[in-house]
Motif scaffolding. Structure first.
Motif, PDB file in Angstrom:
ATOM      1  N   GLU A   1       0.826  -1.217   0.000  1.00 53.92           N
ATOM      2  CA  GLU A   1       0.000   0.000   0.000  1.00 53.92           C
ATOM      3  C   GLU A   1       0.857   1.263   0.000  1.00 53.92           C
ATOM      4  O   GLU A   1       0.491   2.257  -0.609  1.00 53.92           O
ATOM      5  N   LEU A   2       2.009   1.223   0.673  1.00 59.50           N
ATOM      6  CA  LEU A   2       2.914   2.371   0.663  1.00 59.50           C
ATOM      7  C   LEU A   2       3.549   2.523  -0.708  1.00 59.50           C
ATOM      8  O   LEU A   2       3.790   3.642  -1.164  1.00 59.50           O
ATOM      9  N   GLY A   3       3.831   1.394  -1.362  1.00 56.34           N
ATOM     10  CA  GLY A   3       4.409   1.441  -2.690  1.00 56.34           C
ATOM     11  C   GLY A   3       5.918   1.637  -2.714  1.00 56.34           C
ATOM     12  O   GLY A   3       6.488   1.908  -3.762  1.00 56.34           O
ATOM     13  N   GLN A   4       6.564   1.510  -1.568  1.00 58.45           N
ATOM     14  CA  GLN A   4       8.023   1.658  -1.493  1.00 58.45           C
ATOM     15  C   GLN A   4       8.623   0.293  -1.166  1.00 58.45           C
ATOM     16  O   GLN A   4       9.158   0.072  -0.088  1.00 58.45           O
TER      17      GLN A   4
ATOM     18  N   LEU B   1       3.556   0.598   8.936  1.00 51.89           N
ATOM     19  CA  LEU B   1       3.137  -0.173   7.765  1.00 51.89           C
ATOM     20  C   LEU B   1       2.006  -1.126   8.116  1.00 51.89           C
ATOM     21  O   LEU B   1       1.045  -1.278   7.349  1.00 51.89           O
ATOM     22  N   MET B   2       2.097  -1.745   9.278  1.00 49.75           N
ATOM     23  CA  MET B   2       1.028  -2.654   9.703  1.00 49.75           C
ATOM     24  C   MET B   2      -0.257  -1.873   9.960  1.00 49.75           C
ATOM     25  O   MET B   2      -1.348  -2.338   9.637  1.00 49.75           O
ATOM     26  N   HIS B   3      -0.130  -0.670  10.505  1.00 51.22           N
ATOM     27  CA  HIS B   3      -1.311   0.175  10.737  1.00 51.22           C
ATOM     28  C   HIS B   3      -1.960   0.549   9.398  1.00 51.22           C
ATOM     29  O   HIS B   3      -3.192   0.477   9.263  1.00 51.22           O
ATOM     30  N   ILE B   4      -1.143   0.918   8.419  1.00 48.56           N
ATOM     31  CA  ILE B   4      -1.670   1.240   7.086  1.00 48.56           C
ATOM     32  C   ILE B   4      -2.445   0.046   6.531  1.00 48.56           C
ATOM     33  O   ILE B   4      -3.550   0.191   6.006  1.00 48.56           O
ATOM     34  N   ALA B   5      -1.858  -1.132   6.655  1.00 47.42           N
ATOM     35  CA  ALA B   5      -2.511  -2.329   6.127  1.00 47.42           C
ATOM     36  C   ALA B   5      -3.836  -2.591   6.811  1.00 47.42           C
ATOM     37  O   ALA B   5      -4.844  -2.882   6.150  1.00 47.42           O
ATOM     38  N   ILE B   6      -3.858  -2.487   8.123  1.00 45.95           N
ATOM     39  CA  ILE B   6      -5.098  -2.744   8.871  1.00 45.95           C
ATOM     40  C   ILE B   6      -6.175  -1.744   8.465  1.00 45.95           C
ATOM     41  O   ILE B   6      -7.330  -2.128   8.234  1.00 45.95           O
ATOM     42  N   CYS B   7      -5.793  -0.476   8.346  1.00 52.64           N
ATOM     43  CA  CYS B   7      -6.766   0.532   7.915  1.00 52.64           C
ATOM     44  C   CYS B   7      -7.300   0.201   6.522  1.00 52.64           C
ATOM     45  O   CYS B   7      -8.509   0.249   6.285  1.00 52.64           O
TER      46      CYS B   7
ATOM     47  N   GLU C   1     -11.492   5.269   6.576  1.00 53.59           N
ATOM     48  CA  GLU C   1     -11.637   5.908   5.281  1.00 53.59           C
ATOM     49  C   GLU C   1     -10.314   6.574   4.936  1.00 53.59           C
ATOM     50  O   GLU C   1      -9.718   7.263   5.782  1.00 53.59           O
ATOM     51  N   PHE C   2      -9.849   6.364   3.704  1.00 50.56           N
ATOM     52  CA  PHE C   2      -8.617   7.018   3.277  1.00 50.56           C
ATOM     53  C   PHE C   2      -8.789   8.519   3.393  1.00 50.56           C
ATOM     54  O   PHE C   2      -9.830   9.073   3.021  1.00 50.56           O
ATOM     55  N   ASP C   3      -7.753   9.204   3.897  1.00 53.29           N
ATOM     56  CA  ASP C   3      -7.815  10.646   4.091  1.00 53.29           C
ATOM     57  C   ASP C   3      -6.870  11.375   3.136  1.00 53.29           C
ATOM     58  O   ASP C   3      -7.304  12.190   2.333  1.00 53.29           O
ATOM     59  N   PHE C   4      -5.571  11.070   3.193  1.00 52.74           N
ATOM     60  CA  PHE C   4      -4.609  11.761   2.339  1.00 52.74           C
ATOM     61  C   PHE C   4      -3.260  11.052   2.364  1.00 52.74           C
ATOM     62  O   PHE C   4      -3.019  10.205   3.211  1.00 52.74           O
ATOM     63  N   PHE C   5      -2.394  11.424   1.423  1.00 46.05           N
ATOM     64  CA  PHE C   5      -1.002  11.009   1.438  1.00 46.05           C
ATOM     65  C   PHE C   5      -0.181  12.175   1.984  1.00 46.05           C
ATOM     66  O   PHE C   5      -0.385  13.309   1.562  1.00 46.05           O
TER      67      PHE C   5
ATOM     68  N   GLU D   1       3.604  14.188   2.765  1.00 47.64           N
ATOM     69  CA  GLU D   1       4.669  14.618   1.849  1.00 47.64           C
ATOM     70  C   GLU D   1       5.680  13.505   1.536  1.00 47.64           C
ATOM     71  O   GLU D   1       6.385  13.574   0.537  1.00 47.64           O
ATOM     72  N   GLU D   2       5.732  12.467   2.367  1.00 47.19           N
ATOM     73  CA  GLU D   2       6.642  11.345   2.123  1.00 47.19           C
ATOM     74  C   GLU D   2       5.940  10.173   1.415  1.00 47.19           C
ATOM     75  O   GLU D   2       6.525   9.117   1.234  1.00 47.19           O
ATOM     76  N   GLY D   3       4.663  10.370   1.073  1.00 50.65           N
ATOM     77  CA  GLY D   3       3.923   9.353   0.334  1.00 50.65           C
ATOM     78  C   GLY D   3       3.215   8.327   1.204  1.00 50.65           C
ATOM     79  O   GLY D   3       2.698   7.339   0.689  1.00 50.65           O
ATOM     80  N   TRP D   4       3.178   8.565   2.518  1.00 50.88           N
ATOM     81  CA  TRP D   4       2.513   7.623   3.422  1.00 50.88           C
ATOM     82  C   TRP D   4       1.024   7.916   3.450  1.00 50.88           C
ATOM     83  O   TRP D   4       0.607   9.062   3.656  1.00 50.88           O
ATOM     84  N   PRO D   5       0.188   6.888   3.247  1.00 52.86           N
ATOM     85  CA  PRO D   5      -1.264   7.101   3.309  1.00 52.86           C
ATOM     86  C   PRO D   5      -1.735   7.277   4.757  1.00 52.86           C
ATOM     87  O   PRO D   5      -1.167   6.687   5.679  1.00 52.86           O
ATOM     88  N   HIS D   6      -2.737   8.102   4.919  1.00 54.81           N
ATOM     89  CA  HIS D   6      -3.344   8.321   6.234  1.00 54.81           C
ATOM     90  C   HIS D   6      -4.844   8.054   6.125  1.00 54.81           C
ATOM     91  O   HIS D   6      -5.463   8.386   5.119  1.00 54.81           O
TER      92      HIS D   6
END
Length: 118
Positions: free
Chosen positions: A41-44, A57-63, A73-77, A79-84
């Motif tokens: 999901e991070l793409g790196q 990374l595990m938190h991103i995956a769970i979300c 619900e996805f909110d934004f990326f 400046e380093e490309g991490w999804p929130h």
């Protein structure tokens, strides 16, 4: 075929596929698969992560995995490309076994969407 049997068969097939690709002979566990989804999901994918980044990374995956269930619900990326993600609905209290089944189901659905398994 019952839903439980189908989930079990899909889960076993998925673990086999991912373990063959990302592990050296040992089956990946639930946490390892969640981590892999976070990296995806991070793409790196071709970098080393620090310990705190691995937790993130595990938190991103769970979300991402629980987003289709209406919990996040996805909110934004950033400046380093991490999804929130933002919380839409609090998770209900679940027993450990119920949490595991929910996560396995969400992971199987994630990989069905990506046509890794059917």
């Amino acid at each position: 075929m019952s839903r439980d049997i189908q989930l079990k068969e899909r889960w076993e097939r998925l673990v086999s596929i991912l373990s063959d690709r990302f592990s050296q002979g040992e089956d990946l566990d639930l946490d390892a698969i969640i981590y892999l989804i976070g990296v995806q999901e991070l793409g790196q994918v071709h970098r080393e992560f620090k310990k705190d980044e691995k937790v993130n990374l595990m938190h991103i995956a769970i979300c991402r995995l629980l987003e289709p269930y209406g919990f996040y619900e996805f909110d934004f990326f950033d400046e380093e490309g991490w999804p929130h993600y933002k919380v839409k609905e609090e998770l209900p209290p679940l027993k450990a076994g119920e949490q595991t089944v929910l996560m396995k189901e969400a992971i199987v659905n994630y990989f069905v969407e990506r046509e890794v398994i059917d």
